[in-house]
Each structure stands twice: as structure tokens, then as C-alpha cells.
Design a protein around this motif. Structure first.
Motif, short mmCIF file in Angstrom:
data_model
loop_
_atom_site.label_atom_id
_atom_site.label_comp_id
_atom_site.label_asym_id
_atom_site.label_seq_id
_atom_site.Cartn_x
_atom_site.Cartn_y
_atom_site.Cartn_z
N LEU A 210 0.87 -1.18 0.00
CA LEU A 210 0.00 0.00 0.00
C LEU A 210 0.91 1.22 0.00
O LEU A 210 1.67 1.44 0.95
N VAL A 211 0.83 2.00 -1.08
CA VAL A 211 1.83 3.02 -1.38
C VAL A 211 1.19 4.40 -1.44
O VAL A 211 0.22 4.61 -2.18
N LEU A 212 1.74 5.34 -0.68
CA LEU A 212 1.33 6.73 -0.79
C LEU A 212 2.06 7.38 -1.96
O LEU A 212 3.28 7.26 -2.10
N ALA A 213 1.30 8.07 -2.82
CA ALA A 213 1.89 8.74 -3.97
C ALA A 213 1.00 9.93 -4.35
O ALA A 213 -0.15 10.03 -3.91
N LYS A 214 1.56 10.81 -5.16
CA LYS A 214 0.81 11.99 -5.60
C LYS A 214 0.35 11.82 -7.04
O LYS A 214 1.15 11.58 -7.94
N ALA A 215 -0.96 11.93 -7.24
CA ALA A 215 -1.55 11.89 -8.58
C ALA A 215 -1.78 13.33 -9.06
O ALA A 215 -1.88 14.25 -8.23
N PRO A 216 -1.86 13.54 -10.35
CA PRO A 216 -2.06 14.90 -10.86
C PRO A 216 -3.34 15.54 -10.32
O PRO A 216 -4.35 14.87 -10.11
N GLY A 217 -3.25 16.87 -10.09
CA GLY A 217 -4.42 17.64 -9.70
C GLY A 217 -4.74 17.67 -8.23
O GLY A 217 -5.77 18.19 -7.83
N GLY A 218 -3.83 17.14 -7.42
CA GLY A 218 -4.13 17.06 -6.00
C GLY A 218 -3.71 18.24 -5.17
O GLY A 218 -4.08 18.36 -4.00
N GLY A 219 -2.90 19.12 -5.72
CA GLY A 219 -2.45 20.27 -4.96
C GLY A 219 -1.22 19.94 -4.12
O GLY A 219 -0.67 18.84 -4.17
N GLY A 221 1.21 19.62 -0.58
CA GLY A 221 1.12 19.05 0.76
C GLY A 221 0.37 17.74 0.78
O GLY A 221 0.23 17.04 -0.24
N THR A 222 -0.15 17.41 1.95
CA THR A 222 -0.81 16.12 2.10
C THR A 222 -2.14 16.06 1.38
O THR A 222 -2.68 14.97 1.16
N ARG A 223 -2.68 17.21 0.96
CA ARG A 223 -3.97 17.21 0.25
C ARG A 223 -3.87 16.49 -1.10
O ARG A 223 -4.87 16.04 -1.64
N GLY A 224 -2.66 16.42 -1.64
CA GLY A 224 -2.49 15.80 -2.95
C GLY A 224 -2.12 14.34 -2.90
O GLY A 224 -1.81 13.74 -3.94
N ILE A 225 -2.14 13.73 -1.73
CA ILE A 225 -1.66 12.36 -1.59
C ILE A 225 -2.81 11.36 -1.74
O ILE A 225 -3.89 11.56 -1.18
N SER A 226 -2.54 10.29 -2.48
CA SER A 226 -3.49 9.20 -2.63
C SER A 226 -2.81 7.89 -2.21
O SER A 226 -1.59 7.81 -2.12
#
Length: 591
Positions: A210-219, A221-226
Motif C-alpha cells: 500500500l503506497v502513498l503517492a501523488k496523482a495529478p491535480g491534488g495540490g 502538501g498532504t492534500r495531494g496524496i493518494s
């Protein structure tokens, strides 16, 4: 060579005389009668002492090695893992719809303690999988649950959590791992993750990261993490394993302890993954794992200390050294055993009173989790949220101290590797660091949890303490517990009032005292637990219990904690009320 025996009597006492599980209204607790829990715990104890404990030193000595790009675990680990799977130990409290046994989390917690005490590094392979299972069960789609959960619950496939990167740990807003969306709804994950416990090994067919990563359009900081499900091997539509995914082992970290667990650097190069939960809201899903993991790490803190304590007691009874100041206790021998000396007794009593108090607090916390999940009890959920940083931070700090204290009983022999005591100290040390270093736990407690929901959860905790004290009004036997608990609780409240008065004007004043507050609250929690245990022990004696020695020892151990450990609360309060100036006075250049 160290040994371990599961503390079955103590566990049964907590389950049935302190927590009264079988009389609880929590669904499933009615099945936890004494004969059932005794059978489960006794069998777990056999697995621990006969299978896991003998491998503890093996894992420490051999460690994990890389062969042909994959990890080989220490000798005996694979056979032991198969025994765990065959015995159903990996599935105790998991959803029956996906192959679990559906038992309460509390029982899983008790069994987990036994396995951690026997072999902490080994138990991490299945323990981390349990957290990943919880995250997928809570946030996954029906299709994801059907694909991943049955194999993970059986531990045919294991699971991990991938948060940390070389340049960021606690500050996850800085992470760089990226996720590129694909036309088929999947994502390609690229980046590097470090400190991944059980990140690669030969115990299971597949590993589900289970991997935390940033997808486009997330902004920012942590708000952009999926959060994404990224398996080591892709899974075909029929459930069989397919091609190797684009995740490779970078290296195994060489660590101070837990050598039997592979702590890995993992490199993701366009690895195929699937979104778990909502896009850009990965932190919410990850905290399902983190909160469970933090209670589990708090358990590790005292469980390793329990194993170290058991061996220290055996050594103190066997090792002859000097004569008792009050006269020879072993007149036929050349010297008396260590255990007759007051300072050795002090050392052992500090260990014993901590371990038994921490076990009670952890079991209570687990029962609150069951109440929150099985009854949707919001008050229980809020209370265990308040207690989690205390259980994790306080118990791992004190657990490490206890492991070192057990080593100290051995004198110079404790520093020699063949005795095995150094492994307990080295293994216990990591629990203070991972799943959020203890300083972060203290900041979470003071900065977030005290004020959560308008402070109602901490007020509910104070009400619980007040009610416990009041329940024993007029019982002179309980004054050795209720009087110190009342004083300590007032000191904890005074610390909270100080934060309210000074924190708004100068946030450093609150945060400089956060670590002391975590320990102050930890002592109050254990004081509350010892008061409850003492009341249960007195009730058993009043009822004519056959095992008088057990209950009398329980009361004496609790009295020690209240008289010798709880006074630390006054020192913690004094340090908190000294404010930020002593902490922040030096300019950076003066360090």
C-alpha cells in the motif's frame, strides 16, 4: 539462550476479572468465556515457546540476506510461517466473508502479545499484513476486497505500508513518489520508498504494497496524496499470479535490531497500481493502518519487556552473588541469589509493575476498539483515539527502559551476546521510532487529541478516573491506590490547564511540555489500570479464591507502582510549568 512462557494467568485475569469480557454487551464478547480464551491462549503459548522463541536468536544472528534480487529470511522462518498459517493464527479477528474467524480484536491483541514476546521480528510479517487488510477492508471496493483480502487474510500473500522516502518521514507533504493515471483506470507508480518493514521476503507468494503517492491535480502538501494497491506480482482475472510488477528491491537496511525482519528500500519504476479509497484522500485511508499499527507498536513495547523480565527473574534466582544484609538466605551455599538484594528487587519490581500495567492498558484500548467497531460507539472511538499516542509513546519508552533494566540484572553477562539479553534491548529500541517517533506522538496528543471534539474525550477520561476513585470510597484497602491516583489526575489536569492558559499566547510553551505530558498521562493511565486490577484482586480474595498468592502478588505489585512510580507525575508537571524558556533559550548557533 533466552526462554519465554506466555503469562496465561495474567491474561485471563484481565480478560475475565478486570474487563469481564463474557458479560460485555459488545457483539462477540459473549463467546469469550474462560474455557474458550484459555484454550486459544494456551495453544498460542505453545506455538510461541516451541516454534517462535527458539528462532528469535537465529533471526538476530543470521538476519535477512539478498539472493538474486530477493530476500531470503533466516533459517526456520519459512516453516514457522507455514505453521502460523495452518493454525489460522493470521485470521483470528478478520472478516469471515473473506476467510477470517471473526473473533474480537481484543483476543487477537492478546495472542499478538504472546507472539511478539516470543519473536518480535518474525511476528511483523503477519502483523503488517493485518494492518493492510484493515485498510483494504475499510476503504476498498467490493472487487478489491474480493481480489486481495482472502489471500492476505490467509497470509498466502502478505502486505506492507509504504510511506517514508529518503527526504521525508513524518512530513509526508514532501513526498515525491508520483502516480500517473492510465486509460484502464490503473496508475503507474514511480518513486522510492525506504524503511519498508517486510518489504520483500520468501515467506509468501505475493506481497501487496500500500503506497502513498501523488496523482495529478491534488495540490500541494498532504492534500495531494493518494493511496494505491501495488502488488509485487500482478494478479490475473482468475486470481492466479501473473507478471512481475515494476517494483524492485533496492537493498536491505542494516539495523540495530529486529534483524529477522527485512527492512527494505523499494524502487517503483512505472509499477502498476490501483487507487484505494478516494483520490487525493490517501491520508485518511493510510491512518486506518497507522492507528492500528500504533496500538500494535505500544504492545510491542511491553511485550518485549515481558520476555526480558522473565529471563531477568530466572537469572536473579539462579545467580549467587554476595550475602543479604539481613543475614544469609542461602546458608548452605557460598553466596545468596541476586534476588534477595533490595536494589535487584527494585529493578525487577519496576519492570513487573510496568509490564502488567501496560498489558492492562493495551487490553482496555483493544476493548474500546471493539466497542467502537462493533457497536459504532463514538465515545469509545474518541477515547481510544486519545489514548493511542499514550499507548504507543509512553509504553515504548518505558518498554525500552525495562529491557535495558532486565539486561542490567545480568551485570557484565548482560552485555555478552551469548546471553541474549542485548537482543531484547536492541529490538525494543525501534518501537520508540517507527509508526511515528515518540516526539510526534506527544505532539499529536497535545496539539490535536486534547482539543478534539471540544475536549470532550479528555474530559471523559478524567470522569472515568474520578468515577473509579469514588467507587472505592470507604474501602481502606484501596486508599493506597485511590489517593495517589486522585493526586496524579489533578496534576494531569493542571498540566492541561497550563496549556490552555499559555499555549494560545506562546505555542512553544505547550509543545515544549508535550513529551512530559505524554508521560504524565501514561502514568495516570497505568495508575487507573492498577486501581482496577487491585479492586478485582481484592474481590477475588473476598470470594475465597484458591490462588491467593496470585492475587496478593497483584495487589503488592500495584502498591509498588502507586508508591514508587506515580510520584513521577509531579516532576513532569514541574517541567511542563517551567514553560518554553528553558527549552528555547539557546540560539541555534550555541548547540
Amino acid at each position: 539462550m533466552t526462554s519465554y512462557t506466555a503469562p496465561l494467568k495474567d491474561m485471563q485475569f484481565l480478560l475475565h476479572e478486570v474487563l469481564a469480557t463474557s458479560a460485555s454487551d459488545v457483539p462477540g464478547y459473549g463467546d469469550l468465556d474462560e474455557s474458550f480464551t484459555a484454550a486459544v491462549l494456551e495453544e498460542a503459548g505453545k506455538v510461541a515457546s516451541e516454534v517462535l522463541a527458539p528462532l528469535n536468536a537465529v533471526g538476530d544472528r543470521e538476519g535477512c540476506v539478498v539472493e538474486n534480487g530477493s530476500v531470503r529470511t533466516p533459517e526456520g522462518f519459512k516453516a514457522a510461517f507455514e505453521a502460523m498459517k495452518t493454525g489460522g493464527w493470521t485470521a483470528l479477528d478478520c472478516d469471515p466473508e473473506y476467510g477470517g474467524q471473526g473473533l474480537p480484536y481484543l483476543l487477537n491483541c492478546a495472542v499478538g502479545e504472546i507472539f511478539v514476546s516470543a519473536n518480535m521480528a518474525f511476528n511483523m510479517y503477519q502483523g503488517l499484513t493485518h494492518g493492510a487488510v484493515s485498510a483494504i477492508h475499510t476503504h476498498g471496493t467490493d472487487a478489491q476486497k474480493a481480489t486481495w483480502l482472502p489471500k492476505m487474510i490467509s497470509c498466502d500473500w502478505t502486505g506492507t505500508m509504504n510511506l517514508t522516502e529518503p527526504h521525508c518521514g513524518t512530513d509526508l507533504g514532501l513526498l515525491r513518489t508520483r502516480a500517473e493515471p492510465q486509460d484502464d483506470g490503473s496508475y503507474l507508480i514511480t518513486g522510492q520508498k525506504i524503511f519498508i518493514s517486510a518489504g520483500d521476503h520468501d515467506l509468501a507468494e505475493n506481497i501487496v504494497h500500500l503506497v502513498l503517492a501523488k496523482a495529478p491535480g491534488g495540490g500541494e502538501g498532504t492534500r495531494g496524496i493518494s493511496l494505491f494497491i501495488v502488488p509485487k506480482f500482478l494478479v490475473n482475472e482468475d486470481g492466479s499470479l501473473g507478471a512481475r510488477n515494476g517494483v524492485t528491491l533496492g537493498k536491505i537496511e542494516e539495523k540495530m535490531g529486529i534483524h529477522g525482519n527485512a527492512t527494505c528500500v523499494l524502487d517503483y519504476d512505472g509499477a502498476k497500481g490501483w487507487l484505494l479509497g478516494e483520490l487525493h484522500k490517501g491520508m485518511r485511508a493510510m491512518f486506518t493502518m497507522m492507528n492500528e499499527a500504533r496500538l500494535g507498536v505500544g504492545l510491542q513495547g511491553y511485550a518485549v519487556a515481558e520476555a526480558a523480565y522473565q529471563n531477568a527473574v530466572l537469572y536473579a534466582r539462579d545467580r549467587l552473588q554476595g550475602r543479604a544484609v539481613t543475614g544469609a538466605k542461602n546458608p548452605e551455599g557460598p553466596a545468596d541469589p541476586l534476588i534477595v538484594h533490595p536494589d535487584i528487587r527494585r529493578n525487577l519490581m519496576e519492570q513487573k509493575s510496568f509490564v502488567e500495567g501496560a498489558r492492562a492498558l493495551t487490553f482496555w484500548g483493544a476493548s474500546l476498539i471493539d466497542r467502537a467497531h462493533r457497536l459504532d460507539d463514538k465515545a469509545a472511538d474518541g477515547l481510544v483515539g486519545l489514548l493511542t499516542p499514550v499507548i504507543k509513546g509512553f509504553q515504548t519508552d518505558k518498554g525500552f527502559e525495562s529491557a535495558v533494566a532486565a539486561q542490567q540484572v545480568y551485570g557484565g553477562h548482560g552485555y555478552i551476546e551469548e546471553q541474549g539479553m542485548s537482543q531484547f534491548a536492541r529490538d525494543a529500541r525501534i518501537a520508540m521510532i517507527y509508526e511515528g517517533a515518540n516526539g510526534v506522538q506527544a505532539l499529536d496528543l497535545v496539539g490535536r487529541k486534547l482539543a478534539a471534539d471540544g475536549g470532550k474525550h479528555v474530559m471523559a477520561f478524567f470522569d472515568l478516573v474520578k468515577a473509579e476513585v469514588k467507587a472505592h470510597d470507604g474501602d481502606e484497602r484501596m486508599k493506597a491506590f485511590t489517593d495517589p491516583l486522585k493526586v496524579a489526575s489533578k496534576q494531569l489536569q493542571a498540566a492541561g490547564m497550563y496549556f490552555m492558559a499559555e499555549g494560545m499566547k506562546n505555542p512553544d510553551a505547550a509543545l515544549s511540555g508535550s513529551y512530559d505530558f505524554m508521560h504524565l498521562m501514561g502514568h495516570v493511565c497505568l495508575g487507573l489500570m492498577w486501581t482496577r486490577m487491585a479492586a478485582a484482586a481484592h474481590a477475588a480474595l473476598d470470594a475465597g479464591a484458591a490462588d491467593k498468592a496470585f492475587y496478593e502478588a497483584k495487589i503488592a505489585t500495584g502498591r509498588f507502582y502507586m508508591a514508587r512510580q506515580l510520584p513521577a507525575c509531579a516532576a513532569h508537571l514541574a517541567r511542563i510549568e517551567s514553560g518554553a524558556d528553558p527549552v528555547m533559550a539557546l540560539p541555534d548557533a550555541a548547540f
